[in-house]
Design an enzyme around this catalytic site. Structure first.
Site, PDB file in Angstrom:
ATOM      1  N   SER A   1       0.839  -1.188   0.000  1.00  0.00           N
ATOM      2  CA  SER A   1       0.000   0.000   0.000  1.00  0.00           C
ATOM      3  C   SER A   1       0.884   1.252   0.000  1.00  0.00           C
ATOM      4  O   SER A   1       1.653   1.450  -0.940  1.00  0.00           O
ATOM      5  CB  SER A   1      -0.969  -0.038   1.188  1.00  0.00           C
ATOM      6  OG  SER A   1      -1.988   0.919   1.055  1.00  0.00           O
TER       7      SER A   1
ATOM      8  N   GLU B   1      -9.426  -5.351  -3.946  1.00  0.00           N
ATOM      9  CA  GLU B   1      -8.800  -4.179  -3.332  1.00  0.00           C
ATOM     10  C   GLU B   1      -9.826  -3.133  -2.897  1.00  0.00           C
ATOM     11  O   GLU B   1      -9.641  -2.444  -1.908  1.00  0.00           O
ATOM     12  CB  GLU B   1      -7.816  -3.534  -4.317  1.00  0.00           C
ATOM     13  CG  GLU B   1      -6.592  -4.367  -4.637  1.00  0.00           C
ATOM     14  CD  GLU B   1      -5.535  -4.322  -3.550  1.00  0.00           C
ATOM     15  OE1 GLU B   1      -5.730  -3.604  -2.557  1.00  0.00           O
ATOM     16  OE2 GLU B   1      -4.506  -5.009  -3.705  1.00  0.00           O
TER      17      GLU B   1
ATOM     18  N   HIS C   1      -8.037  -5.490   0.650  1.00  0.00           N
ATOM     19  CA  HIS C   1      -6.749  -4.787   0.627  1.00  0.00           C
ATOM     20  C   HIS C   1      -5.927  -5.140   1.862  1.00  0.00           C
ATOM     21  O   HIS C   1      -6.372  -4.911   2.984  1.00  0.00           O
ATOM     22  CB  HIS C   1      -7.023  -3.271   0.583  1.00  0.00           C
ATOM     23  CG  HIS C   1      -5.807  -2.414   0.568  1.00  0.00           C
ATOM     24  ND1 HIS C   1      -4.924  -2.385  -0.482  1.00  0.00           N
ATOM     25  CD2 HIS C   1      -5.333  -1.527   1.488  1.00  0.00           C
ATOM     26  CE1 HIS C   1      -3.961  -1.517  -0.226  1.00  0.00           C
ATOM     27  NE2 HIS C   1      -4.175  -0.989   0.965  1.00  0.00           N
TER      28      HIS C   1
END
Length: 547
Positions: free
Chosen positions: A248, A360, A453
């Site tokens: 990320s 995601e 995610h």
């Protein structure tokens, strides 16, 4: 210790009295027994001390802890305190020490915002978040190595950069425990870096002071990589075999480091999990400096010196002042001449492992769209007047099929964004290996969050047991498979280990990515017609992204 007795475990039976026959002989015997017990006790202490791993870093000696074949050294300072006078300055050298420093507990986390809680709920449980106190004195690294690494030497190294939207996170997050990976024969290093307003504030006065301003968090990451280069051989690592990795915001950092001139030569390979081609615009320096001027006004001060003199909580509060509008100022890496002059100009001689999870966007507002009308609205919002080119790929006859089409659109847009990033690399670039992780973690409602995610982190690090979920054998098998691929990439720059029975992971240039999770097999990245539509959309100025 009383006459005739010794501590349990010190080599004598606890409470035994050695008095015999004659008083003199008994006295001698008691003295001999006490001496034997004392020697045994001292030997036990010496054994414990010898078992504690000791490393002499370039700043001073440290001792860690050893558990189940892995040595851990936690809370090692790689740079000095960033508070007050050092606030918004390049990381400062660590004052040297001579007395052995205990490195058995994590150092403080960097100051940060509270964890994000999406309106529709969150799949992230406690193991995803920092657990320690926060401070401006926070620039620490943590090192895990196989026991005996110092003797063997030359081990490959993975340096982990945490995520958290550049406003949260820590190298001490439970999921990032490097023990399981170290057992696979690599050294793992995690790090803290300054966040939010403390890590990425730009201002004209700061630029005049140092020639530029704004990317202090990236400066920290580079300083940590330099620390690794200078020190990791002392832990048994090879400073020429360093892989920088992150997820990320950590993945965005990896790409920034690929573009940062001052990071050149500090790592050989890169891993970007969620991912590459994130689609998040990087603010230009002038706009960031203007934002910094707004901050000074909100804080009620007229100079950087006065802002440095404020308590940290007052600075953070100023960044959320109502005069700035909701949600306040957001700070992240920016384009500026010193550290990140051109984010798009990334070194292409570095092998990259990259990828994303299948879902995601499952914590975002679009994920729950479930009608034909909402699907049509999503197409128009995402693609504007180019929506006509995408309707054939995302059709629906009812609400059930509309929900499936929405999720596929979000997933394929994210894949296309990654492919668009890879397309910017020259033909002679180092290889890229890409993946799609598709597995619903036990205890996560599949219909709501799916392969959300950051879900792959527990599998990459082998830290499934850090959660309170009921872990299945299938989860452990996935973790073993993924750790094998990641360790091979860290070791050789290729996820395919020589002689491994694991399925062959193709290069992205083949048009295939590796499916990980429920099935481990190569899959088509996108259908040719679908990829052509996304490629043409991006070429016409359309915006793609991970979310």
């Amino acid at each position: 210790m009383t006459a005739g007795t010794c501590f349990a475990g010190a080599g004598c039976r606890q409470g035994h009295d050695f008095r015999i026959g004659r008083a003199g002989m008994g006295r001698q015997f008691r003295l001999l027994a006490q001496a034997a017990c004392l020697l045994s006790l001292l030997a036990g202490v010496a054994t414990v001390q010898a078992a504690a791993p000791l490393v002499d870093t370039n700043a001073g000696p440290i001792t860690g802890k050893s558990t189940d074949g892995v040595d851990a050294f936690l809370g090692i300072p790689y740079a000095g305190d960033t508070g007050r006078a050092n606030r918004w300055r390049a990381p400062q050298p660590v004052p040297a020490w001579t007395v052995v420093r205990q490195a058995t507990d994590f150092g403080a986390d960097c100051l940060q915002e509270p964890p994000h809680n999406p309106p529709g709920g969150s799949p992230w449980t406690a193991e995803y978040f920092p657990i320690g106190k926060a401070s401006e004195n926070c620039l620490f690294v943590n090192v895990w190595r196989p026991a005996g690494a110092a003797t063997a030497g030359g081990l490959p190294v993975m340096v982990w950069i945490h995520g958290g939207a550049f406003v949260g996170g820590s190298g001490a997050v439970p999921l990032y425990d490097g023990t399981a990976l170290a057992r696979q024969g690599i050294i793992v290093v995690s790090l803290n870096y300054r966040l939010g307003i403390f890590g990425f504030l730009a201002h004209p006065a700061l630029s005049r002071e140092a020639g530029s301003s704004g990317n202090y968090g990236l400066m920290d990451q580079i300083a940590a990589l330099r620390w690794v280069k200078e020190n990791i051989a002392r832990f048994g690592g090879d400073p020429t075999r360093v892989t920088v990795a992150g997820q990320s915001a950590g993945a965005a950092s990896v790409h920034a480091l690929l573009a940062a001139p001052s990071a050149a030569g500090l790592f050989r390979q890169a891993i970007a999990q969620s991912g590459s081609g994130m689609g998040i615009p990087i603010m230009p320096h002038a706009a960031a400096e203007a934002m910094g001027e707004k901050l000074l006004a909100a804080a009620g001060v007229e100079s950087i010196e006065a802002l440095r003199a404020l308590p940290a909580d007052a600075v953070a509060k100023a960044g959320k002042d109502p005069s700035l509008g909701p949600p306040g100022l957001r700070f992240a890496p920016i384009t500026e001449p010193a550290i990140l002059p051109d984010p798009a100009k990334q070194r292409s001689n570095v092998p990259v492992l990259t990828g994303l999870t299948a879902d995601e966007g499952s914590t975002g507002r679009d994920w729950s769209l479930a009608s034909v009308a909402q699907l049509e609205d999503l197409l128009v919002r995402r693609f504007g007047d180019k929506a006509v080119h995408f309707r054939p790929f995302y059709t629906a006859s009812d609400d059930a099929t509309a929900s499936v089409a929405v999720k596929r659109l979000l997933r394929e847009q994210a894949i296309a964004s990654m492919l668009a990033w890879a397309q910017t690399r020259p033909a002679d670039a180092a290889p890229v290996h890409a993946y799609l992780f598709n597995h619903t973690q036990t205890g996560t409602p599949a219909e709501r969050f799916g392969s959300f995610h950051s879900v792959e982190l527990a599998y990459v690090f082998g830290t499934l047991d850090k959660s309170g979920r009921a872990i299945q054998e299938a989860d452990r098998a996935i973790a073993a498979s993924m750790m094998g691929y990641w360790v091979s990439f860290v070791r050789d720059g290729d996820p395919n280990a020589k002689g491994s029975p694991a399925p062959l992971w193709p290069r992205l240039s083949s048009g295939k990515i590796m499916g990980l999770g429920d099935k481990t097999e190569p899959v088509e990245s996108l259908q040719p017609d679908t990829w052509r539509a996304y490629r043409d959309f991006a070429a016409s100025g359309g915006k793609l992204g991970l979310f």
